[in-house]
Design an enzyme around this catalytic site. Structure first.
Site, mmCIF file in Angstrom:
data_model
loop_
_atom_site.group_PDB
_atom_site.id
_atom_site.type_symbol
_atom_site.label_atom_id
_atom_site.label_comp_id
_atom_site.label_asym_id
_atom_site.label_seq_id
_atom_site.Cartn_x
_atom_site.Cartn_y
_atom_site.Cartn_z
ATOM 1 N N ASP A 28 0.846 -1.189 0.000
ATOM 2 C CA ASP A 28 0.000 0.000 0.000
ATOM 3 C C ASP A 28 0.891 1.252 0.000
ATOM 4 O O ASP A 28 1.805 1.353 -0.806
ATOM 5 C CB ASP A 28 -0.951 -0.075 1.209
ATOM 6 C CG ASP A 28 -1.958 1.046 1.271
ATOM 7 O OD1 ASP A 28 -2.871 1.082 0.430
ATOM 8 O OD2 ASP A 28 -1.834 1.907 2.163
ATOM 9 N N TYR A 78 -1.713 11.171 2.536
ATOM 10 C CA TYR A 78 -2.573 11.448 1.381
ATOM 11 C C TYR A 78 -2.439 12.906 0.944
ATOM 12 O O TYR A 78 -2.443 13.198 -0.260
ATOM 13 C CB TYR A 78 -4.025 11.118 1.726
ATOM 14 C CG TYR A 78 -4.242 9.635 1.884
ATOM 15 C CD1 TYR A 78 -4.664 8.858 0.813
ATOM 16 C CD2 TYR A 78 -3.985 8.997 3.099
ATOM 17 C CE1 TYR A 78 -4.847 7.490 0.946
ATOM 18 C CE2 TYR A 78 -4.154 7.631 3.241
ATOM 19 C CZ TYR A 78 -4.580 6.885 2.157
ATOM 20 O OH TYR A 78 -4.742 5.522 2.285
ATOM 21 N N HIS A 113 -7.188 -6.520 -0.513
ATOM 22 C CA HIS A 113 -6.100 -5.555 -0.383
ATOM 23 C C HIS A 113 -5.067 -5.960 0.659
ATOM 24 O O HIS A 113 -3.891 -5.636 0.521
ATOM 25 C CB HIS A 113 -6.691 -4.195 -0.009
ATOM 26 C CG HIS A 113 -5.683 -3.103 0.129
ATOM 27 N ND1 HIS A 113 -4.894 -2.674 -0.914
ATOM 28 C CD2 HIS A 113 -5.315 -2.347 1.207
ATOM 29 C CE1 HIS A 113 -4.093 -1.695 -0.512
ATOM 30 N NE2 HIS A 113 -4.323 -1.492 0.779
#
Length: 286
Positions: A102, A205, A261
């Site tokens: 990730d 982010y 994921h």
């Protein structure tokens, strides 16, 4: 004679951060780099298998995560990669193998691209190098990218609701929503619900546009180390492999069946076997 898989927990002070890491085993060093919203703990089922295979395993909490410190800035990929490189130097390790998942995959790529002579190989899981395939994927690749990049708003709306919000991701993006248990979610929530935990996670982010700009510079020279890239059949699929093929010369991998994921949680034995085989094959190449 059984191999000792006991882990020690330590802190390295590097630059403006204190990095917590778990370490165990002897042999060739490998650094495991987690994603969001996880910590070093995501590798808990993979680590013993790597130790038994003859690895010195270091699983780190990146800046802002787990039991590492949470500075206000510095969450772009190059800066976080520099943190990890400084920690590896602190541990007096001249060359390292990298495994990233990730957001940790993006950081591991930045590490490999910035410190090319000090990296043996890269395993890239359920991730994508932002800014290379599309100029604006750092803003809109997934719905939560934009939400997390808003200043202050997610921090405000999610205060006191951390468990509910994080549990949505653990369950929604797994092939089997039971893959991460309630007790394991408790450990992640312990970290992310504590002071600054969610804010620091969102800062990754908010730094995506800068990380994407950095990647566009790094990709001008492709990686020449062996790379293994996998996505889960029920999440990113072939995207990690396709992403690595854009930035590296020697890439193998594919899609993991019946997996979402959270590869280290969902398929730890399968993943460990692939990593061990990949490292063995990479070591035998001239």
């Amino acid at each position: 004679m059984p191999v000792d898989t006991t882990l020690s927990h330590n802190v390295a002070e590097v630059g403006d951060v204190r990095l917590h890491y778990a370490r165990g085993g002897r042999g060739e060093p490998v650094l495991l780099v987690h994603g969001w919203p996880q910590t070093w703990f995501s590798w808990r089922h993979v680590i013993p298998r790597l130790i038994e295979a003859g690895h010195d395993v270091i699983a780190v909490d990146m800046r802002g995560a787990g039991d590492s410190s949470r500075p206000k800035t510095g969450y772009d990929s190059d800066t976080v990669a520099a943190d990890l490189h400084a920690m590896v130097q602190y541990l007096d390790i001249p060359r390292i193998r990298l495994v990233g998942h990730d957001n940790g995959g993006r950081v591991a790529y930045a590490y490999a691209a910035n410190y090319r002579d000090e990296v043996e190989s890269l395993v890239f899981l359920e991730s994508k190098v932002l800014g290379v395939e599309s100029d604006d994927d750092a803003q809109k690749e997934y719905w939560h990218f934009g939400f997390h990049q808003e200043a202050d708003l997610p921090d405000l709306l999610l205060a006191g609701r951390e468990r509910e919000y994080l549990s949505f991701f653990y369950k929604r993006y797994a092939f089997d929503p039971r893959a991460i248990t309630g007790e394991e979610i408790d450990e992640y929530v312990r970290c992310y619900a504590s002071l600054g935990g969610m804010r620091a996670g969102f800062e990754y982010y908010r730094a995506f546009p800068e990380s994407a700009r950095q990647s566009r510079e790094l990709v001008k020279t492709k990686l020449t180390i062996p790379v293994l890239a996998y996505g889960g059949s029920h999440c990113m699929g072939e995207i990690p492999l396709r992403s690595m093929q854009r930035v590296a010369q020697y890439v193998e991998g594919g899609i993991i069946p019946q997996c979402g994921h959270w590869i280290p949680d969902e398929k730890p034995e399968w993943l460990a076997e692939r990593i061990i085989a990949f490292h063995g094959a990479a070591s035998s190449k001239p």
